[in-house]
Design an enzyme around this catalytic site. Structure first.
Site, PDB file in Angstrom:
ATOM      1  N   ARG A  23       0.935  -1.160  -0.105  1.00  0.00           N
ATOM      2  CA  ARG A  23      -0.059   0.038   0.142  1.00  0.00           C
ATOM      3  C   ARG A  23       1.060   1.043  -0.029  1.00  0.00           C
ATOM      4  O   ARG A  23       0.426   2.138  -0.396  1.00  0.00           O
ATOM      5  CB  ARG A  23      -0.745   0.002   1.155  1.00  0.00           C
ATOM      6  CG  ARG A  23      -1.663  -1.170   1.357  1.00  0.00           C
ATOM      7  CD  ARG A  23      -2.636  -1.347   2.673  1.00  0.00           C
ATOM      8  NE  ARG A  23      -1.407  -1.351   3.752  1.00  0.00           N
ATOM      9  CZ  ARG A  23      -1.607  -1.113   5.043  1.00  0.00           C
ATOM     10  NH1 ARG A  23      -2.523  -1.040   5.568  1.00  0.00           N
ATOM     11  NH2 ARG A  23      -0.565  -1.394   5.970  1.00  0.00           N
ATOM     12  N   GLN A  46       4.536  22.652  20.254  1.00  0.00           N
ATOM     13  CA  GLN A  46       4.038  23.289  19.051  1.00  0.00           C
ATOM     14  C   GLN A  46       4.788  22.509  17.846  1.00  0.00           C
ATOM     15  O   GLN A  46       5.812  22.244  17.819  1.00  0.00           O
ATOM     16  CB  GLN A  46       4.423  24.781  19.021  1.00  0.00           C
ATOM     17  CG  GLN A  46       4.043  25.595  17.817  1.00  0.00           C
ATOM     18  CD  GLN A  46       4.372  27.087  18.025  1.00  0.00           C
ATOM     19  OE1 GLN A  46       3.998  27.661  19.217  1.00  0.00           O
ATOM     20  NE2 GLN A  46       4.845  27.617  16.864  1.00  0.00           N
ATOM     21  N   HIS A  62      17.843  31.673  13.172  1.00  0.00           N
ATOM     22  CA  HIS A  62      16.819  32.087  14.292  1.00  0.00           C
ATOM     23  C   HIS A  62      16.754  31.133  15.321  1.00  0.00           C
ATOM     24  O   HIS A  62      17.421  30.151  15.628  1.00  0.00           O
ATOM     25  CB  HIS A  62      15.184  32.088  13.628  1.00  0.00           C
ATOM     26  CG  HIS A  62      15.015  32.852  12.314  1.00  0.00           C
ATOM     27  ND1 HIS A  62      14.212  32.240  11.562  1.00  0.00           N
ATOM     28  CD2 HIS A  62      15.539  34.007  11.929  1.00  0.00           C
ATOM     29  CE1 HIS A  62      13.951  33.077  10.459  1.00  0.00           C
ATOM     30  NE2 HIS A  62      14.973  34.053  10.802  1.00  0.00           N
ATOM     31  N   LYS A  72      14.420  21.995  18.954  1.00  0.00           N
ATOM     32  CA  LYS A  72      13.804  22.064  17.504  1.00  0.00           C
ATOM     33  C   LYS A  72      14.210  20.471  17.038  1.00  0.00           C
ATOM     34  O   LYS A  72      15.209  20.106  17.018  1.00  0.00           O
ATOM     35  CB  LYS A  72      14.201  23.025  16.631  1.00  0.00           C
ATOM     36  CG  LYS A  72      13.763  24.410  16.856  1.00  0.00           C
ATOM     37  CD  LYS A  72      14.330  25.617  16.148  1.00  0.00           C
ATOM     38  CE  LYS A  72      13.693  27.018  16.533  1.00  0.00           C
ATOM     39  NZ  LYS A  72      14.389  27.791  15.848  1.00  0.00           N
ATOM     40  N   HIS A 119      18.984  28.287  14.329  1.00  0.00           N
ATOM     41  CA  HIS A 119      18.607  27.236  13.155  1.00  0.00           C
ATOM     42  C   HIS A 119      18.240  28.045  11.996  1.00  0.00           C
ATOM     43  O   HIS A 119      17.860  29.085  12.111  1.00  0.00           O
ATOM     44  CB  HIS A 119      17.322  26.654  13.776  1.00  0.00           C
ATOM     45  CG  HIS A 119      16.775  25.704  12.865  1.00  0.00           C
ATOM     46  ND1 HIS A 119      15.489  25.707  12.383  1.00  0.00           N
ATOM     47  CD2 HIS A 119      17.369  24.656  11.956  1.00  0.00           C
ATOM     48  CE1 HIS A 119      15.182  24.656  11.330  1.00  0.00           C
ATOM     49  NE2 HIS A 119      16.437  24.181  11.003  1.00  0.00           N
ATOM     50  N   TYR A 132       8.404  20.971  11.701  1.00  0.00           N
ATOM     51  CA  TYR A 132       9.238  20.801  12.747  1.00  0.00           C
ATOM     52  C   TYR A 132       8.575  21.036  14.322  1.00  0.00           C
ATOM     53  O   TYR A 132       7.720  21.871  14.236  1.00  0.00           O
ATOM     54  CB  TYR A 132      10.396  21.725  12.883  1.00  0.00           C
ATOM     55  CG  TYR A 132      10.404  23.280  12.456  1.00  0.00           C
ATOM     56  CD1 TYR A 132      10.152  23.637  11.400  1.00  0.00           C
ATOM     57  CD2 TYR A 132      10.509  24.100  13.693  1.00  0.00           C
ATOM     58  CE1 TYR A 132       9.770  25.032  11.053  1.00  0.00           C
ATOM     59  CE2 TYR A 132      10.537  25.465  13.388  1.00  0.00           C
ATOM     60  CZ  TYR A 132      10.069  26.004  12.168  1.00  0.00           C
ATOM     61  OH  TYR A 132       9.827  27.286  11.768  1.00  0.00           O
ATOM     62  N   LYS A 169      13.329  40.726   7.324  1.00  0.00           N
ATOM     63  CA  LYS A 169      13.678  40.758   8.689  1.00  0.00           C
ATOM     64  C   LYS A 169      15.053  39.942   8.596  1.00  0.00           C
ATOM     65  O   LYS A 169      15.973  40.332   9.236  1.00  0.00           O
ATOM     66  CB  LYS A 169      12.683  39.692   9.340  1.00  0.00           C
ATOM     67  CG  LYS A 169      13.197  39.186  10.796  1.00  0.00           C
ATOM     68  CD  LYS A 169      12.210  38.513  11.462  1.00  0.00           C
ATOM     69  CE  LYS A 169      12.382  36.754  11.299  1.00  0.00           C
ATOM     70  NZ  LYS A 169      11.795  35.921  11.921  1.00  0.00           N
ATOM     71  N   ASP A 170      15.108  38.882   7.621  1.00  0.00           N
ATOM     72  CA  ASP A 170      16.363  38.173   7.790  1.00  0.00           C
ATOM     73  C   ASP A 170      17.566  38.699   7.091  1.00  0.00           C
ATOM     74  O   ASP A 170      18.540  38.643   7.501  1.00  0.00           O
ATOM     75  CB  ASP A 170      16.384  36.766   7.229  1.00  0.00           C
ATOM     76  CG  ASP A 170      15.435  35.826   7.891  1.00  0.00           C
ATOM     77  OD1 ASP A 170      15.225  34.704   7.518  1.00  0.00           O
ATOM     78  OD2 ASP A 170      15.068  36.365   9.078  1.00  0.00           O
TER      79      ASP A 170
HETATM   80  C1  LIG Z   1       8.047  31.202  13.835  1.00  0.00           C
HETATM   81  C2  LIG Z   1       6.559  31.332  14.000  1.00  0.00           C
HETATM   82  C3  LIG Z   1       6.017  32.681  13.119  1.00  0.00           C
HETATM   83  N1  LIG Z   1       4.830  32.640  13.172  1.00  0.00           N
HETATM   84  C4  LIG Z   1       4.460  33.693  12.264  1.00  0.00           C
HETATM   85  C5  LIG Z   1       4.948  35.289  12.235  1.00  0.00           C
HETATM   86  C6  LIG Z   1       4.808  35.657  10.808  1.00  0.00           C
HETATM   87  O1  LIG Z   1       3.848  36.248  10.616  1.00  0.00           O
HETATM   88  C7  LIG Z   1       5.019  34.395   9.954  1.00  0.00           C
HETATM   89  C8  LIG Z   1       6.289  34.038   9.395  1.00  0.00           C
HETATM   90  O2  LIG Z   1       7.275  34.078  10.328  1.00  0.00           O
HETATM   91  P1  LIG Z   1       8.978  34.140  10.126  1.00  0.00           P
HETATM   92  O3  LIG Z   1       9.026  35.121   9.010  1.00  0.00           O
HETATM   93  O4  LIG Z   1       9.521  34.343  11.249  1.00  0.00           O
HETATM   94  O5  LIG Z   1       9.126  32.583   9.580  1.00  0.00           O
HETATM   95  P2  LIG Z   1      10.474  31.731   9.390  1.00  0.00           P
HETATM   96  O6  LIG Z   1      11.377  32.767   8.740  1.00  0.00           O
HETATM   97  O7  LIG Z   1      10.251  30.542   8.640  1.00  0.00           O
HETATM   98  O8  LIG Z   1      11.160  31.463  10.576  1.00  0.00           O
HETATM   99  C9  LIG Z   1      11.364  30.315  11.185  1.00  0.00           C
HETATM  100  O9  LIG Z   1      12.479  30.154  10.649  1.00  0.00           O
HETATM  101  C10 LIG Z   1      13.508  29.276  11.343  1.00  0.00           C
HETATM  102  C11 LIG Z   1      14.105  28.181  10.358  1.00  0.00           C
HETATM  103  C12 LIG Z   1      13.093  28.891  12.605  1.00  0.00           C
HETATM  104  O10 LIG Z   1      13.972  27.791  13.271  1.00  0.00           O
HETATM  105  C13 LIG Z   1      12.222  29.408  13.291  1.00  0.00           C
HETATM  106  O11 LIG Z   1      11.233  28.532  13.825  1.00  0.00           O
HETATM  107  C14 LIG Z   1      11.345  30.476  12.607  1.00  0.00           C
HETATM  108  O12 LIG Z   1      12.110  31.617  13.215  1.00  0.00           O
HETATM  109  O13 LIG Z   1       4.551  33.322  10.744  1.00  0.00           O
HETATM  110  C15 LIG Z   1       3.973  32.100  13.841  1.00  0.00           C
HETATM  111  O14 LIG Z   1       2.734  32.557  13.818  1.00  0.00           O
HETATM  112  N2  LIG Z   1       4.374  31.158  14.735  1.00  0.00           N
HETATM  113  C16 LIG Z   1       5.666  30.938  14.993  1.00  0.00           C
HETATM  114  O15 LIG Z   1       6.144  30.100  15.562  1.00  0.00           O
END
Ligand SMILES: Cc1cn([C@H]2C[C@H](O)[C@@H](COP(=O)(O)OP(=O)(O)O[C@H]3O[C@H](C)C(=O)[C@H](O)[C@H]3O)O2)c(=O)[nH]c1=O
Length: 187
Positions: A23, A46, A62, A72, A119, A132, A169-170
């Site tokens: 399957r 989470q 991050h 994580k 990370h 994750y 942001k990054d």
């Molecule tokens: C991290 C997170 C973000 N958000 C919201 C906030 C923003 O509106 C949107 C995108 O967030 P962000 O740009 O921070 O997403 P990534 O750039 O993928 O950030 C992640 O990237 C690296 C690889 C990581 O390990 C972290 O978990 C996390 O920082 O999701 C949420 O609602 N909950 C959350 O736990």
């Protein structure tokens, strides 16, 4: 579940078993008891799911500052990523150093990084989905990061000649040398 330590031994590479039949397959991709028996006793609270459209999408580096710091456990269900964990623990013999692994749906592997590490990952192909677990809830006011291209960390990102696709942001994250002290090495 195979569990192996990377060059910074607190960061682990996990490979769950796949039980195949005509399957498809079944796989226990997370088992708290199995990890605890291997000395990895983490209460994840989470689950996160990210989808990246393009290859070369780079998210990171991050971390969340205490008291909302996160362990994580990262896996890929579509595509593949080059995943990185950077040691941010002041006093650690590997402070400012990183370990990396290619995490992919094909390899069915996972990377586990504890509190104290930043990370990040870059996608190696289009249409990547990364799932994750984290051990504390999202705390935007404690959401911090380090520049992906910090010369003192010198991550050899496999961008294959393309520009990294980054969030605004990054693009603005500080260098490691400008970070306040948040994690202390506790050997
Ligand atoms: C991290 C997170 C973000 N958000 C919201 C906030 C923003 O509106 C949107 C995108 O967030 P962000 O740009 O921070 O997403 P990534 O750039 O993928 O950030 C992640 O990237 C690296 C690889 C990581 O390990 C972290 O978990 C996390 O920082 O999701 C949420 O609602 N909950 C959350 O736990």
């Amino acid at each position: 579940m195979e569990i192996a330590a990377l060059a910074i031994p607190e960061v682990k590479l996990l490979t769950p078993r796949k039980h195949g039949d005509d399957r498809g397959f079944f796989s226990e991709v997370y088992n708290k008891k199995v990890l605890a028996e291997a000395g990895i006793d983490i209460d994840f609270v989470q689950d996160n799911h990210t989808w990246s459209v393009e290859a070369g999408t780079l998210r990171g580096l991050h971390f969340q500052a205490p008291p909302f710091a996160q362990d994580k456990l990262v896996r890929v269900v579509r595509g593949s990523i080059f995943d990185v964990a950077v040691d941010l623990r002041r006093g650690s013999p590997t402070f400012g150093q990183y370990v990396s692994a290619t995490i992919s749906a094909a390899a069915w592997n996972q990377i586990l990084m504890p509190i104290g590490f930043a990370h990040g990952f870059v996608t190696l192909e289009p249409d990547c989905e990364v799932l994750y677990k984290v051990s504390d809830y999202y705390a935007p006011e404690h959401d911090m990061g380090v520049a992906w291209n910090d010369p003192d960390i010198a991550i050899d990102w496999p961008l294959n000649g393309r520009d990294a696709k980054l969030s605004e942001k990054d693009r603005k994250l500080p260098l490691l040398k400008d970070l306040p002290e948040v994690f202390v090495y506790d050997d």
